[in-house]
Design a protein around this motif. Structure first.
Motif, PDB file in Angstrom:
ATOM      1  N   ILE A  46       0.846  -1.186   0.000  1.00 58.60           N
ATOM      2  CA  ILE A  46       0.000   0.000   0.000  1.00 58.60           C
ATOM      3  C   ILE A  46       0.885   1.240   0.000  1.00 58.60           C
ATOM      4  O   ILE A  46       1.790   1.363   0.817  1.00 58.60           O
ATOM      5  CB  ILE A  46      -0.912   0.017   1.241  1.00 58.60           C
ATOM      6  CG1 ILE A  46      -1.780  -1.241   1.263  1.00 58.60           C
ATOM      7  CG2 ILE A  46      -1.761   1.277   1.285  1.00 58.60           C
ATOM      8  CD1 ILE A  46      -2.234  -1.649   2.636  1.00 58.60           C
ATOM      9  N   THR A  97      -2.174   6.643   7.040  1.00 59.27           N
ATOM     10  CA  THR A  97      -3.228   6.101   6.180  1.00 59.27           C
ATOM     11  C   THR A  97      -2.823   4.723   5.670  1.00 59.27           C
ATOM     12  O   THR A  97      -3.637   3.794   5.660  1.00 59.27           O
ATOM     13  CB  THR A  97      -3.509   7.045   4.997  1.00 59.27           C
ATOM     14  OG1 THR A  97      -3.915   8.318   5.512  1.00 59.27           O
ATOM     15  CG2 THR A  97      -4.594   6.494   4.093  1.00 59.27           C
ATOM     16  N   ALA A  98      -1.561   4.581   5.263  1.00 53.39           N
ATOM     17  CA  ALA A  98      -1.072   3.276   4.797  1.00 53.39           C
ATOM     18  C   ALA A  98      -1.201   2.240   5.909  1.00 53.39           C
ATOM     19  O   ALA A  98      -1.604   1.098   5.670  1.00 53.39           O
ATOM     20  CB  ALA A  98       0.374   3.388   4.327  1.00 53.39           C
ATOM     21  N   LYS A  99      -0.900   2.643   7.136  1.00 57.82           N
ATOM     22  CA  LYS A  99      -1.006   1.728   8.284  1.00 57.82           C
ATOM     23  C   LYS A  99      -2.457   1.290   8.492  1.00 57.82           C
ATOM     24  O   LYS A  99      -2.742   0.111   8.713  1.00 57.82           O
ATOM     25  CB  LYS A  99      -0.479   2.426   9.541  1.00 57.82           C
ATOM     26  CG  LYS A  99      -0.605   1.606  10.804  1.00 57.82           C
ATOM     27  CD  LYS A  99      -0.115   2.408  12.006  1.00 57.82           C
ATOM     28  CE  LYS A  99      -0.312   1.640  13.296  1.00 57.82           C
ATOM     29  NZ  LYS A  99       0.107   2.408  14.471  1.00 57.82           N
ATOM     30  N   ARG A 100      -3.387   2.239   8.441  1.00 56.74           N
ATOM     31  CA  ARG A 100      -4.804   1.909   8.637  1.00 56.74           C
ATOM     32  C   ARG A 100      -5.320   0.993   7.524  1.00 56.74           C
ATOM     33  O   ARG A 100      -6.080   0.057   7.769  1.00 56.74           O
ATOM     34  CB  ARG A 100      -5.653   3.182   8.718  1.00 56.74           C
ATOM     35  CG  ARG A 100      -5.353   4.038   9.916  1.00 56.74           C
ATOM     36  CD  ARG A 100      -5.715   3.337  11.223  1.00 56.74           C
ATOM     37  NE  ARG A 100      -5.281   4.115  12.355  1.00 56.74           N
ATOM     38  CZ  ARG A 100      -4.545   3.649  13.352  1.00 56.74           C
ATOM     39  NH1 ARG A 100      -4.200   2.379  13.379  1.00 56.74           N
ATOM     40  NH2 ARG A 100      -4.173   4.418  14.341  1.00 56.74           N
ATOM     41  N   LEU A 101      -4.901   1.266   6.286  1.00 55.44           N
ATOM     42  CA  LEU A 101      -5.314   0.403   5.178  1.00 55.44           C
ATOM     43  C   LEU A 101      -4.721  -0.997   5.340  1.00 55.44           C
ATOM     44  O   LEU A 101      -5.385  -1.996   5.056  1.00 55.44           O
ATOM     45  CB  LEU A 101      -4.885   1.011   3.842  1.00 55.44           C
ATOM     46  CG  LEU A 101      -5.716   2.204   3.385  1.00 55.44           C
ATOM     47  CD1 LEU A 101      -5.064   2.902   2.205  1.00 55.44           C
ATOM     48  CD2 LEU A 101      -7.137   1.778   3.043  1.00 55.44           C
ATOM     49  N   ARG A 102      -3.477  -1.064   5.806  1.00 52.45           N
ATOM     50  CA  ARG A 102      -2.851  -2.365   6.066  1.00 52.45           C
ATOM     51  C   ARG A 102      -3.678  -3.141   7.083  1.00 52.45           C
ATOM     52  O   ARG A 102      -3.990  -4.322   6.886  1.00 52.45           O
ATOM     53  CB  ARG A 102      -1.423  -2.186   6.581  1.00 52.45           C
ATOM     54  CG  ARG A 102      -0.777  -3.499   6.970  1.00 52.45           C
ATOM     55  CD  ARG A 102       0.612  -3.302   7.563  1.00 52.45           C
ATOM     56  NE  ARG A 102       0.668  -2.421   8.693  1.00 52.45           N
ATOM     57  CZ  ARG A 102       0.317  -2.729   9.949  1.00 52.45           C
ATOM     58  NH1 ARG A 102      -0.164  -3.928  10.223  1.00 52.45           N
ATOM     59  NH2 ARG A 102       0.417  -1.850  10.916  1.00 52.45           N
ATOM     60  N   GLN A 103      -4.097  -2.479   8.164  1.00 50.47           N
ATOM     61  CA  GLN A 103      -4.903  -3.147   9.189  1.00 50.47           C
ATOM     62  C   GLN A 103      -6.232  -3.623   8.609  1.00 50.47           C
ATOM     63  O   GLN A 103      -6.700  -4.725   8.919  1.00 50.47           O
ATOM     64  CB  GLN A 103      -5.135  -2.201  10.369  1.00 50.47           C
ATOM     65  CG  GLN A 103      -3.868  -1.927  11.157  1.00 50.47           C
ATOM     66  CD  GLN A 103      -4.021  -0.781  12.158  1.00 50.47           C
ATOM     67  OE1 GLN A 103      -4.860   0.107  11.996  1.00 50.47           O
ATOM     68  NE2 GLN A 103      -3.184  -0.794  13.191  1.00 50.47           N
ATOM     69  N   PHE A 104      -6.830  -2.806   7.749  1.00 47.85           N
ATOM     70  CA  PHE A 104      -8.100  -3.167   7.116  1.00 47.85           C
ATOM     71  C   PHE A 104      -7.923  -4.441   6.278  1.00 47.85           C
ATOM     72  O   PHE A 104      -8.692  -5.392   6.400  1.00 47.85           O
ATOM     73  CB  PHE A 104      -8.603  -2.013   6.239  1.00 47.85           C
ATOM     74  CG  PHE A 104      -9.763  -2.388   5.365  1.00 47.85           C
ATOM     75  CD1 PHE A 104     -11.047  -2.495   5.892  1.00 47.85           C
ATOM     76  CD2 PHE A 104      -9.570  -2.645   4.015  1.00 47.85           C
ATOM     77  CE1 PHE A 104     -12.121  -2.852   5.087  1.00 47.85           C
ATOM     78  CE2 PHE A 104     -10.635  -3.005   3.203  1.00 47.85           C
ATOM     79  CZ  PHE A 104     -11.912  -3.108   3.739  1.00 47.85           C
ATOM     80  N   PHE A 105      -6.890  -4.463   5.420  1.00 44.46           N
ATOM     81  CA  PHE A 105      -6.679  -5.623   4.551  1.00 44.46           C
ATOM     82  C   PHE A 105      -6.269  -6.866   5.329  1.00 44.46           C
ATOM     83  O   PHE A 105      -6.606  -7.983   4.938  1.00 44.46           O
ATOM     84  CB  PHE A 105      -5.666  -5.301   3.448  1.00 44.46           C
ATOM     85  CG  PHE A 105      -6.248  -4.452   2.352  1.00 44.46           C
ATOM     86  CD1 PHE A 105      -7.236  -4.947   1.516  1.00 44.46           C
ATOM     87  CD2 PHE A 105      -5.814  -3.152   2.169  1.00 44.46           C
ATOM     88  CE1 PHE A 105      -7.795  -4.166   0.515  1.00 44.46           C
ATOM     89  CE2 PHE A 105      -6.361  -2.357   1.165  1.00 44.46           C
ATOM     90  CZ  PHE A 105      -7.346  -2.866   0.340  1.00 44.46           C
ATOM     91  N   THR A 134       0.860   5.613  -0.218  1.00 39.13           N
ATOM     92  CA  THR A 134       0.130   6.883  -0.219  1.00 39.13           C
ATOM     93  C   THR A 134       0.998   7.961  -0.878  1.00 39.13           C
ATOM     94  O   THR A 134       0.841   9.140  -0.590  1.00 39.13           O
ATOM     95  CB  THR A 134      -0.249   7.315   1.207  1.00 39.13           C
ATOM     96  OG1 THR A 134       0.956   7.468   1.980  1.00 39.13           O
ATOM     97  CG2 THR A 134      -1.191   6.320   1.854  1.00 39.13           C
TER      98      THR A 134
END
Length: 197
Positions: A131, A140-148, A133
């Motif tokens: 991911i 934001t990259a960290k949050r998306l990583r957690q989501f995936f 940004t």
């Protein structure tokens, strides 16, 4: 809307030489990130001082540590360099030295001095999602990583391995094989969509 024009690649860092310049918090963070994703990465470090946690991590993964101030001769034989010192002038010197020698370089927290960014990564078996940004928001990259990490199923590796075996049995040229696999995987996505409704 701005566009991210970076080209994503997956590097075999066990076959590349990587130098981390610095031994503080950011160096430890970058080393941790790198080794979490690629435990066999070939890494060396150079710094006049190292945090205790960095030393422990480096010892666990057999990382060679030079206790010295950065000099350009440390770049010899390296393919990638990550500069993490808290000295802007040292980091910029690393950047310019790397550019002269055609070595890829990342100066932490300084996007204009980066040839590459270290984005968020999700790994589930053979599946790896990166991911980016565009260097603008690591949070934001960290949050998306957690989501995936939450939405990609743990058994995704079974699907990948099964599809690999299925791919070996398909007859025809490359285009025919791609079309067959696309049709097969499309039905999996459609089935999941139906199950959720």
């Amino acid at each position: 809307m701005e566009r991210n024009d970076l080209y994503p690649v997956f590097l075999k860092v066990s076959q590349l030489n990587i130098l981390i310049v610095g031994g503080g918090n950011v160096a430890e963070e970058k080393l941790t990130f790198l080794l979490k994703s690629s435990p066999n990465a070939k890494v060396e470090m150079v710094s006049p001082m190292y945090r205790e946690g960095t030393v422990a991590l480096a010892q666990k993964f057999n990382i060679k540590m030079h206790k010295a101030a950065y000099e350009s001769n440390f770049l010899l034989g390296n393919h990638m360099v990550i500069a993490t010192t808290d000295s802007i002038s040292v980091n910029e010197r690393v950047y310019h030295d790397c550019r002269k020698q055609n070595i890829l370089v990342n100066v932490a927290d300084n996007p204009p001095y980066c040839d590459f960014y270290m984005g968020g990564i999700v790994t589930k078996g053979n599946v790896k999602v990166a991911i980016s940004t565009n260097g603008k928001s690591p949070t934001t990259a960290k949050r998306l990583r957690q989501f995936f990490e939450d939405v990609i199923p743990e058994n995704i590796d079974d699907l990948v391995n099964n599809l690999n075996e299925f791919r070996k049995t398909i007859k025809g040229d490359f285009e025919e094989k791609v079309e067959t696999l696309n049709e097969f995987t499309k039905s999996l996505v459609e089935k999941k969509a139906k199950d959720e409704n």
